[in-house]
Motif scaffolding. Structure first.
Motif, PDB file in Angstrom:
ATOM      1  N   ALA A  52      82.211  39.132  19.315  1.00  0.00           N
ATOM      2  CA  ALA A  52      82.429  40.557  19.588  1.00  0.00           C
ATOM      3  C   ALA A  52      82.215  40.787  21.078  1.00  0.00           C
ATOM      4  O   ALA A  52      81.331  40.187  21.679  1.00  0.00           O
ATOM      5  N   TYR A  53      83.033  41.654  21.655  1.00  0.00           N
ATOM      6  CA  TYR A  53      82.940  41.951  23.077  1.00  0.00           C
ATOM      7  C   TYR A  53      83.234  43.432  23.252  1.00  0.00           C
ATOM      8  O   TYR A  53      84.202  43.954  22.692  1.00  0.00           O
ATOM      9  N   LYS A  54      82.380  44.123  24.002  1.00  0.00           N
ATOM     10  CA  LYS A  54      82.615  45.542  24.254  1.00  0.00           C
ATOM     11  C   LYS A  54      81.996  45.906  25.585  1.00  0.00           C
ATOM     12  O   LYS A  54      81.219  45.136  26.160  1.00  0.00           O
ATOM     13  N   THR A  55      82.357  47.064  26.080  1.00  0.00           N
ATOM     14  CA  THR A  55      81.729  47.590  27.280  1.00  0.00           C
ATOM     15  C   THR A  55      81.091  48.921  26.918  1.00  0.00           C
ATOM     16  O   THR A  55      81.681  49.726  26.202  1.00  0.00           O
ATOM     17  N   ARG A  56      79.893  49.122  27.395  1.00  0.00           N
ATOM     18  CA  ARG A  56      79.183  50.371  27.156  1.00  0.00           C
ATOM     19  C   ARG A  56      78.744  50.898  28.518  1.00  0.00           C
ATOM     20  O   ARG A  56      77.958  50.273  29.198  1.00  0.00           O
ATOM     21  N   GLY A  57      79.303  52.020  28.902  1.00  0.00           N
ATOM     22  CA  GLY A  57      78.979  52.582  30.213  1.00  0.00           C
ATOM     23  C   GLY A  57      79.466  51.700  31.347  1.00  0.00           C
ATOM     24  O   GLY A  57      78.869  51.675  32.411  1.00  0.00           O
ATOM     25  N   GLY A  58      80.541  50.948  31.125  1.00  0.00           N
ATOM     26  CA  GLY A  58      81.063  50.060  32.156  1.00  0.00           C
ATOM     27  C   GLY A  58      80.368  48.716  32.217  1.00  0.00           C
ATOM     28  O   GLY A  58      80.725  47.869  33.018  1.00  0.00           O
ATOM     29  N   GLN A  59      79.354  48.506  31.382  1.00  0.00           N
ATOM     30  CA  GLN A  59      78.607  47.244  31.375  1.00  0.00           C
ATOM     31  C   GLN A  59      79.090  46.378  30.210  1.00  0.00           C
ATOM     32  O   GLN A  59      79.054  46.821  29.068  1.00  0.00           O
ATOM     33  N   ALA A  98      90.019  41.561  16.641  1.00  0.00           N
ATOM     34  CA  ALA A  98      89.206  42.073  17.738  1.00  0.00           C
ATOM     35  C   ALA A  98      87.746  41.660  17.570  1.00  0.00           C
ATOM     36  O   ALA A  98      87.030  41.508  18.540  1.00  0.00           O
ATOM     37  N   LYS A  99      87.304  41.484  16.338  1.00  0.00           N
ATOM     38  CA  LYS A  99      85.943  41.041  16.043  1.00  0.00           C
ATOM     39  C   LYS A  99      86.042  39.871  15.072  1.00  0.00           C
ATOM     40  O   LYS A  99      86.775  39.928  14.093  1.00  0.00           O
ATOM     41  N   LEU A 100      85.292  38.810  15.336  1.00  0.00           N
ATOM     42  CA  LEU A 100      85.362  37.596  14.510  1.00  0.00           C
ATOM     43  C   LEU A 100      84.157  37.482  13.587  1.00  0.00           C
ATOM     44  O   LEU A 100      83.548  36.419  13.467  1.00  0.00           O
ATOM     45  N   TYR A 101      83.794  38.572  12.931  1.00  0.00           N
ATOM     46  CA  TYR A 101      82.636  38.548  12.049  1.00  0.00           C
ATOM     47  C   TYR A 101      82.845  37.637  10.840  1.00  0.00           C
ATOM     48  O   TYR A 101      81.886  37.215  10.211  1.00  0.00           O
ATOM     49  N   PHE A 102      84.093  37.313  10.518  1.00  0.00           N
ATOM     50  CA  PHE A 102      84.356  36.449   9.382  1.00  0.00           C
ATOM     51  C   PHE A 102      83.827  35.035   9.608  1.00  0.00           C
ATOM     52  O   PHE A 102      83.641  34.285   8.650  1.00  0.00           O
ATOM     53  N   LEU A 103      83.542  34.654  10.862  1.00  0.00           N
ATOM     54  CA  LEU A 103      82.995  33.327  11.138  1.00  0.00           C
ATOM     55  C   LEU A 103      81.588  33.165  10.570  1.00  0.00           C
ATOM     56  O   LEU A 103      81.123  32.048  10.378  1.00  0.00           O
ATOM     57  N   ARG A 104      80.914  34.269  10.295  1.00  0.00           N
ATOM     58  CA  ARG A 104      79.560  34.203   9.754  1.00  0.00           C
ATOM     59  C   ARG A 104      79.538  33.563   8.371  1.00  0.00           C
ATOM     60  O   ARG A 104      78.600  32.867   8.017  1.00  0.00           O
ATOM     61  N   GLY A 105      80.579  33.769   7.593  1.00  0.00           N
ATOM     62  CA  GLY A 105      80.604  33.252   6.227  1.00  0.00           C
ATOM     63  C   GLY A 105      81.158  31.848   6.113  1.00  0.00           C
ATOM     64  O   GLY A 105      81.081  31.241   5.041  1.00  0.00           O
ATOM     65  N   LEU A 106      81.726  31.308   7.176  1.00  0.00           N
ATOM     66  CA  LEU A 106      82.331  29.987   7.118  1.00  0.00           C
ATOM     67  C   LEU A 106      81.305  28.899   7.410  1.00  0.00           C
ATOM     68  O   LEU A 106      80.405  29.081   8.223  1.00  0.00           O
ATOM     69  N   THR A 107      81.453  27.769   6.749  1.00  0.00           N
ATOM     70  CA  THR A 107      80.532  26.658   6.958  1.00  0.00           C
ATOM     71  C   THR A 107      81.317  25.405   7.332  1.00  0.00           C
ATOM     72  O   THR A 107      82.531  25.349   7.186  1.00  0.00           O
ATOM     73  N   GLY A 108      80.614  24.404   7.786  1.00  0.00           N
ATOM     74  CA  GLY A 108      81.246  23.130   8.129  1.00  0.00           C
ATOM     75  C   GLY A 108      82.065  23.242   9.396  1.00  0.00           C
ATOM     76  O   GLY A 108      81.651  23.825  10.377  1.00  0.00           O
ATOM     77  N   SER A 109      83.273  22.654   9.370  1.00  0.00           N
ATOM     78  CA  SER A 109      84.107  22.636  10.569  1.00  0.00           C
ATOM     79  C   SER A 109      85.089  23.803  10.606  1.00  0.00           C
ATOM     80  O   SER A 109      85.833  23.943  11.564  1.00  0.00           O
ATOM     81  N   LYS A 110      85.114  24.651   9.596  1.00  0.00           N
ATOM     82  CA  LYS A 110      86.073  25.751   9.571  1.00  0.00           C
ATOM     83  C   LYS A 110      85.935  26.720  10.743  1.00  0.00           C
ATOM     84  O   LYS A 110      86.931  27.176  11.275  1.00  0.00           O
ATOM     85  N   PRO A 111      84.706  27.066  11.174  1.00  0.00           N
ATOM     86  CA  PRO A 111      84.619  27.985  12.315  1.00  0.00           C
ATOM     87  C   PRO A 111      85.172  27.418  13.615  1.00  0.00           C
ATOM     88  O   PRO A 111      85.486  28.156  14.527  1.00  0.00           O
ATOM     89  N   ARG A 112      85.296  26.128  13.708  1.00  0.00           N
ATOM     90  CA  ARG A 112      85.794  25.515  14.940  1.00  0.00           C
ATOM     91  C   ARG A 112      87.306  25.441  14.974  1.00  0.00           C
ATOM     92  O   ARG A 112      87.874  24.911  15.917  1.00  0.00           O
ATOM     93  N   LYS A 113      87.975  25.958  13.963  1.00  0.00           N
ATOM     94  CA  LYS A 113      89.424  25.828  13.887  1.00  0.00           C
ATOM     95  C   LYS A 113      90.156  27.003  14.509  1.00  0.00           C
ATOM     96  O   LYS A 113      91.193  27.421  14.026  1.00  0.00           O
ATOM     97  N   LEU A 114      89.626  27.536  15.584  1.00  0.00           N
ATOM     98  CA  LEU A 114      90.341  28.549  16.344  1.00  0.00           C
ATOM     99  C   LEU A 114      91.397  27.848  17.184  1.00  0.00           C
ATOM    100  O   LEU A 114      91.171  26.757  17.695  1.00  0.00           O
ATOM    101  N   LYS A 115      92.567  28.465  17.320  1.00  0.00           N
ATOM    102  CA  LYS A 115      93.665  27.825  18.026  1.00  0.00           C
ATOM    103  C   LYS A 115      93.343  27.701  19.515  1.00  0.00           C
ATOM    104  O   LYS A 115      93.109  28.690  20.201  1.00  0.00           O
ATOM    105  N   ASP A 116      93.323  26.472  20.013  1.00  0.00           N
ATOM    106  CA  ASP A 116      92.917  26.175  21.387  1.00  0.00           C
ATOM    107  C   ASP A 116      94.013  26.571  22.372  1.00  0.00           C
ATOM    108  O   ASP A 116      95.172  26.254  22.191  1.00  0.00           O
ATOM    109  N   GLN A 117      93.611  27.291  23.415  1.00  0.00           N
ATOM    110  CA  GLN A 117      94.520  27.700  24.484  1.00  0.00           C
ATOM    111  C   GLN A 117      93.969  27.281  25.841  1.00  0.00           C
ATOM    112  O   GLN A 117      94.233  27.916  26.849  1.00  0.00           O
ATOM    113  N   SER A 118      93.168  26.215  25.874  1.00  0.00           N
ATOM    114  CA  SER A 118      92.490  25.810  27.109  1.00  0.00           C
ATOM    115  C   SER A 118      93.456  25.390  28.204  1.00  0.00           C
ATOM    116  O   SER A 118      93.103  25.417  29.376  1.00  0.00           O
ATOM    117  N   TRP A 119      94.656  25.024  27.850  1.00  0.00           N
ATOM    118  CA  TRP A 119      95.640  24.649  28.866  1.00  0.00           C
ATOM    119  C   TRP A 119      95.932  25.814  29.791  1.00  0.00           C
ATOM    120  O   TRP A 119      96.293  25.638  30.957  1.00  0.00           O
TER     121      TRP A 119
END
Length: 125
Positions: A52-59, A98-119
């Motif tokens: 999760a990422y947000k700004t509060r008061g510009g911070q 916008a929020k990845l709260y569903f990662l809380r319920g995943l176990t094992g290697s499933k949370p690491r399966k976000l599509k990589d865009q490091s290039w």
């Protein structure tokens, strides 16, 4: 001129950090925090995925999650705080939420399966 609470708080707020990288939900980041133990100072690093990422008061505020010995650990970082020494983006991921709260319920290697865009990071630098 009337002064309300928000106006007074904005007078005392520090401007956001200029050296902060562009961060998005799904990025893997390494955040260094200044710890003071007795009369010694050291930097402790926390590496995880921004859920999760947000700004509060510009911070900017980031909620970062990592797995430590099979247990999920989450920390909220006020990125403009003087306690935050460094913020480094390690990996860029493509996400559809916008929020990845569903990662809380995943176990094992499933949370690491976000599509990589490091290039895209290599092209930008």
């Amino acid at each position: 001129m009337k002064l309300n609470k928000n106006h007074l708080l904005s007078l005392f707020d520090q401007p956001a950090r200029a050296n902060l990288p562009q961060l998005w939900v799904g990025d893997t980041v390494r955040i260094g925090i200044l710890l003071i133990e007795g009369n010694k100072e050291r930097t402790q690093y926390f590496e995880g995925t921004i859920i999760a990422y947000k700004t509060r008061g510009g911070q900017p505020i980031a909620l970062v999650r990592k797995m430590s010995q099979g247990v999920g650990v989450e920390k909220t970082f006020l990125l403009a705080s003087p306690k935050v020494v460094s913020v480094e983006r390690k990996k860029l991921s493509k996400v559809r939420r916008a929020k990845l709260y569903f990662l809380r319920g995943l176990t094992g290697s499933k949370p690491r399966k976000l599509k990589d865009q490091s290039w895209k990071l290599k092209d930008a630098s």
